[in-house]
Design a protein around this motif. Structure first.
Motif, mmCIF file in Angstrom:
data_model
loop_
_atom_site.group_PDB
_atom_site.id
_atom_site.type_symbol
_atom_site.label_atom_id
_atom_site.label_comp_id
_atom_site.label_asym_id
_atom_site.label_seq_id
_atom_site.Cartn_x
_atom_site.Cartn_y
_atom_site.Cartn_z
ATOM 1 N N MET A 4 1.006 -1.272 0.095
ATOM 2 C CA MET A 4 0.109 0.077 0.077
ATOM 3 C C MET A 4 1.003 1.259 -0.002
ATOM 4 S SD MET A 4 -3.179 -0.822 -0.177
ATOM 5 C CE MET A 4 -3.857 0.660 0.254
ATOM 6 N N SER A 5 1.818 1.229 0.732
ATOM 7 C CA SER A 5 2.771 2.369 0.635
ATOM 8 C C SER A 5 3.485 2.680 -0.606
ATOM 9 C CB SER A 5 4.019 2.029 1.775
ATOM 10 O OG SER A 5 4.899 2.942 1.846
ATOM 11 N N LEU A 6 3.725 1.537 -1.249
ATOM 12 C CA LEU A 6 4.513 1.616 -2.684
ATOM 13 C C LEU A 6 3.371 2.411 -3.655
ATOM 14 C CD1 LEU A 6 6.449 -1.375 -2.890
ATOM 15 C CD2 LEU A 6 7.375 0.911 -2.857
ATOM 16 N N GLN A 9 3.076 5.875 -2.975
ATOM 17 C CA GLN A 9 4.263 6.573 -3.614
ATOM 18 C C GLN A 9 4.040 6.753 -5.011
ATOM 19 O OE1 GLN A 9 7.722 4.645 -2.159
ATOM 20 N NE2 GLN A 9 7.304 4.664 -0.217
ATOM 21 N N LEU A 10 3.644 5.659 -5.663
ATOM 22 C CA LEU A 10 3.495 5.648 -6.988
ATOM 23 C C LEU A 10 2.486 6.872 -7.569
ATOM 24 C CD1 LEU A 10 4.142 4.473 -9.995
ATOM 25 C CD2 LEU A 10 2.346 2.640 -9.585
ATOM 26 N N VAL A 11 1.191 6.833 -6.872
ATOM 27 C CA VAL A 11 0.487 7.835 -7.120
ATOM 28 C C VAL A 11 0.871 9.311 -6.743
ATOM 29 C CG1 VAL A 11 -1.834 8.887 -6.511
ATOM 30 C CG2 VAL A 11 -1.677 6.378 -6.533
ATOM 31 N N GLU A 12 1.790 9.430 -6.012
ATOM 32 C CA GLU A 12 2.153 10.834 -5.494
ATOM 33 C C GLU A 12 3.493 10.951 -6.567
ATOM 34 O OE1 GLU A 12 3.518 10.392 -1.354
ATOM 35 O OE2 GLU A 12 1.218 10.547 -0.731
ATOM 36 N N THR A 13 4.007 10.262 -7.067
ATOM 37 C CA THR A 13 5.201 10.469 -8.132
ATOM 38 C C THR A 13 4.562 10.738 -9.379
ATOM 39 O OG1 THR A 13 6.748 8.937 -6.848
ATOM 40 C CG2 THR A 13 7.167 9.322 -8.988
ATOM 41 N N ASN A 14 3.476 10.287 -9.594
ATOM 42 C CA ASN A 14 2.755 10.255 -10.956
ATOM 43 C C ASN A 14 2.311 11.820 -11.193
ATOM 44 O OD1 ASN A 14 3.426 8.185 -12.629
ATOM 45 N ND2 ASN A 14 1.677 7.168 -12.003
ATOM 46 N N GLU A 34 7.131 -6.514 -7.967
ATOM 47 C CA GLU A 34 7.924 -7.732 -7.077
ATOM 48 C C GLU A 34 7.213 -8.171 -5.849
ATOM 49 O OE1 GLU A 34 12.394 -7.830 -4.938
ATOM 50 O OE2 GLU A 34 11.549 -6.069 -5.634
ATOM 51 N N GLU A 35 6.584 -6.943 -4.961
ATOM 52 C CA GLU A 35 5.828 -7.304 -3.864
ATOM 53 C C GLU A 35 4.495 -8.156 -4.226
ATOM 54 O OE1 GLU A 35 6.050 -6.569 -0.682
ATOM 55 O OE2 GLU A 35 8.120 -6.122 -1.253
ATOM 56 N N ILE A 36 3.992 -8.064 -5.312
ATOM 57 C CA ILE A 36 2.827 -8.787 -5.605
ATOM 58 C C ILE A 36 3.293 -10.240 -6.156
ATOM 59 C CG2 ILE A 36 1.090 -9.235 -7.528
ATOM 60 C CD1 ILE A 36 0.851 -6.062 -7.579
ATOM 61 N N THR A 37 4.317 -10.296 -6.675
ATOM 62 C CA THR A 37 4.855 -11.914 -6.857
ATOM 63 C C THR A 37 5.219 -12.568 -5.616
ATOM 64 O OG1 THR A 37 5.754 -11.185 -8.888
ATOM 65 C CG2 THR A 37 6.809 -13.049 -8.178
ATOM 66 N N LEU A 38 5.808 -11.717 -4.724
ATOM 67 C CA LEU A 38 5.929 -12.285 -3.252
ATOM 68 C C LEU A 38 4.713 -12.569 -2.530
ATOM 69 C CD1 LEU A 38 8.856 -9.827 -2.177
ATOM 70 C CD2 LEU A 38 9.209 -12.413 -2.872
ATOM 71 N N LEU A 39 3.737 -11.803 -2.773
ATOM 72 C CA LEU A 39 2.438 -12.179 -2.093
ATOM 73 C C LEU A 39 1.925 -13.309 -2.518
ATOM 74 C CD1 LEU A 39 1.033 -8.638 -1.317
ATOM 75 C CD2 LEU A 39 1.960 -10.232 0.305
ATOM 76 N N GLY A 88 7.518 -5.578 5.980
ATOM 77 C CA GLY A 88 8.331 -4.353 5.867
ATOM 78 C C GLY A 88 9.285 -4.065 7.019
ATOM 79 N N VAL A 89 8.999 -4.987 8.152
ATOM 80 C CA VAL A 89 9.867 -4.620 9.477
ATOM 81 C C VAL A 89 10.232 -6.149 9.867
ATOM 82 C CG1 VAL A 89 8.804 -2.476 9.994
ATOM 83 C CG2 VAL A 89 7.601 -4.614 11.074
ATOM 84 N N SER A 90 11.154 -6.249 10.804
ATOM 85 C CA SER A 90 11.454 -7.592 11.527
ATOM 86 C C SER A 90 10.337 -7.929 12.408
ATOM 87 C CB SER A 90 12.794 -7.144 12.121
ATOM 88 O OG SER A 90 12.809 -6.731 13.216
#
Length: 149
Positions: A4-6, A9-14, A34-39, A88-90
Motif C-alpha cells: 500500500m505504501s508503494l 508513493q507511485l500515485v504521488e510521484t505520478n 515484485e511485492e505482488i509476486t512475493l505475495l 516491511g519490518v522484522s
C-alpha cells in the motif's frame, strides 16, 4: 502495508509531473510487481498470517523471535527474512511496536503502575521496558502518562 505504501508513493510521484517522475514511477511500479509476486506465494503468506496471529495472542508473554519460530516450525533466520519481506519490518520490531502501542493505550486509559503495564505487555524487566519505551517514543512511560492526562 508495504504494498500500500508503494502504491501511494507511485500515485504521488505520478502527480508531480517532473522530468524524473517517469523514471521514479517506473522503479516504483517494478517494486510493486515484485511485492505482488512475493505475495502470490500463498504458503508463505498463510504462514505469515499464522505468525501474526501467534504474536497477537502471545505478546503479553515474554516471547522471543526464536520462540515464535519454534512455535511455527520455522528456522529463525527464514522467519525473519520472510516476515520482513512481507511486513516491511522484522518480527522483533513488529513485536516491540505492538507492545509499545498496547502500553501507550494502558498508560492513557488505566491507573496501573508502570511496572504492571510492563508485565501486561510482555516485559518482565521494568527498567528494560522503560528504556525500550523511551527509545521508541522519545519519552519515559511516566512522562508520557503525564502528558496524556
Amino acid at each position: 502495508m508495504k504494498l500500500m505504501s508503494l502504491v501511494q508513493q507511485l500515485v504521488e510521484t505520478n502527480q508531480k509531473g517532473s522530468p524524473l517522475s517517469f523514471l521514479q514511477s517506473k522503479a516504483l511500479f517494478l517494486n510493486i510487481l515484485e511485492e505482488i509476486t512475493l505475495l502470490m506465494k500463498v504458503k508463505d503468506y498463510q504462514n505469515i498470517a499464522s505468525i501474526l496471529t501467534y504474536i497477537q495472542e502471545n505478546f503479553t508473554k515474554n516471547i522471543t523471535v526464536n520462540e515464535i519460530a519454534n512455535e511455527c516450525n520455522w528456522d529463525r533466520r527464514k522467519l525473519s527474512y520472510v516476515f520482513e519481506k512481507r511486513m516491511g519490518v522484522s518480527p522483533h520490531v513488529y513485536l516491540t511496536d505492538l507492545r509499545i502501542q498496547k502500553s501507550k493505550m494502558l498508560l492513557r486509559s488505566s491507573d496501573f503502575s508502570i511496572k504492571e503495564i510492563a508485565d501486561r505487555v510482555g516485559y518482565t524487566d521494568y527498567f528494560y521496558f522503560s528504556r525500550v519505551f523511551k527509545k521508541v517514543t522519545g519519552l519515559s512511560p511516566s512522562i508520557f502518562r503525564k502528558q496524556m492526562n
